[in-house]
Design an enzyme around this catalytic site. Sequence first.
Site, mmCIF file in Angstrom:
data_model
loop_
_atom_site.group_PDB
_atom_site.id
_atom_site.type_symbol
_atom_site.label_atom_id
_atom_site.label_comp_id
_atom_site.label_asym_id
_atom_site.label_seq_id
_atom_site.Cartn_x
_atom_site.Cartn_y
_atom_site.Cartn_z
ATOM 1 C CG ASP A 13 34.417 -16.165 52.442
ATOM 2 O OD1 ASP A 13 33.793 -17.169 52.080
ATOM 3 O OD2 ASP A 13 35.307 -15.627 51.758
ATOM 4 C CE LYS A 18 25.918 -18.513 64.974
ATOM 5 N NZ LYS A 18 26.741 -18.027 66.079
ATOM 6 C CG HIS A 41 25.673 -22.028 52.763
ATOM 7 N ND1 HIS A 41 25.437 -21.915 51.412
ATOM 8 C CD2 HIS A 41 24.623 -22.727 53.261
ATOM 9 C CE1 HIS A 41 24.298 -22.506 51.109
ATOM 10 N NE2 HIS A 41 23.788 -23.021 52.204
#
Length: 429
Positions: A13, A18, A41
Amino acid sequence: MTSIAVVGSQWGDEGKGKITDFLGTTADLSVRANGGNNAGHTIDFDGKEFKMRLIPSGIFAAKLGAVISNGVVINPKVLLGELNNLEKSGIDTSNLKISNRAHIIMPYHIMQDTYEEEAKGNLKVGTTKNGIGPTYMDKASRIGIRVCDLIDPETFAEKLRFNLERKNALFTKVYGKPAMDFDEIYNEYVEYGKRIAKYVCDTSLYVNDALDRNEKVLFEGAQGIMLDIDQGTYPFVSSSNSVSGGIASGSGIGANRIKTVLGICKAYTTRVGAGPFPTELHDETGDKIRDIAHEYGTVTGRPRRVGWFDSVALRHAKRVAGINALSLNLLDVFSGFDKIKICVAYDLNGKQIDYYPASLKEVEACQPIYEELPAWEEDITGAKSWEDLPEKAQAFVKRISEITGIPVVTVSVGPDREQTIVLQDPWTL
């Protein structure tokens, strides 16, 4: 050869989605190498949000598409659901490649995961109950069903019958649960095999050919180094190798074909589920970080445990995974804080140590030794360059790099792709 392996350098996490999304805009091929649909994700593309568990982010932009390689365990129902969602949104999925050597998560794996977790009582490890562990168990026992088996109805029937006899004996005699029906499973899963067959190939050949042509290949690691089954906080770990070596074997490439190992970390630390967590915060500061950063699991929705940045754990990750660059995420969370702490060492029964113990008992006895730095008042979410960051924020980033011995190459100041400050292009390392 140009390749980057993105690995989580904490307990998962860390914001890998990103960064892989950010790097994926310039990658030619994106490869998922380990884990299963226990790792989620979120990708923002063309103004839409996509929550993915199996398909790599390269499906959106990479020239050569996306690969689910041999180290991944695949729930075909979840996979087809993701494909349907993408296609409904107008995303071309024809460039997806699925390894013929990847193992299949079967319904009995999910039930076994659930029954075993219930039976462990206080010793349960907090599995997501997606059948990941039992699938890897069958893989190691050499009785697993692979993609190449699933797309061959005759072979699939033979292997399913063999496995189901043993699983039903376990369920009925050990757990006192009902047996599962062969026909029901076979009829459902043979159809899944037909639907995914067009994506199946020898992905090892595909990935190595891309590397031979000097294409930009992005390897997307799942979970985090501290959840690696060998190097993590065993037994509170995942069922696969999340270190860079695991990415190599899970992709069907040689370890020397990974040029850069990019460790992803937060400016603090989080963990989901049970297991040791030396820097965990049980106070208002922890609650504040959790609320500001929306720290809840992508897959489970569970509140994440929150703590200060742990450089001992990160140095451990660096050593076992060969991390040679860092992406530091969620720096913006600390705007408005009075101070920030970094764990620089542990106190273990009166002795200062700078390594992560293997013994669970020893880890639980470790007390963090902190270094304190001042935070900053400014909102940094609009920062576009290093120079835009306040001096105190710069000092924090520099200190992370000094303590870990790893250069920080990107700094994230918000959730959007554009809110990424590049200090050095990871593709040029």
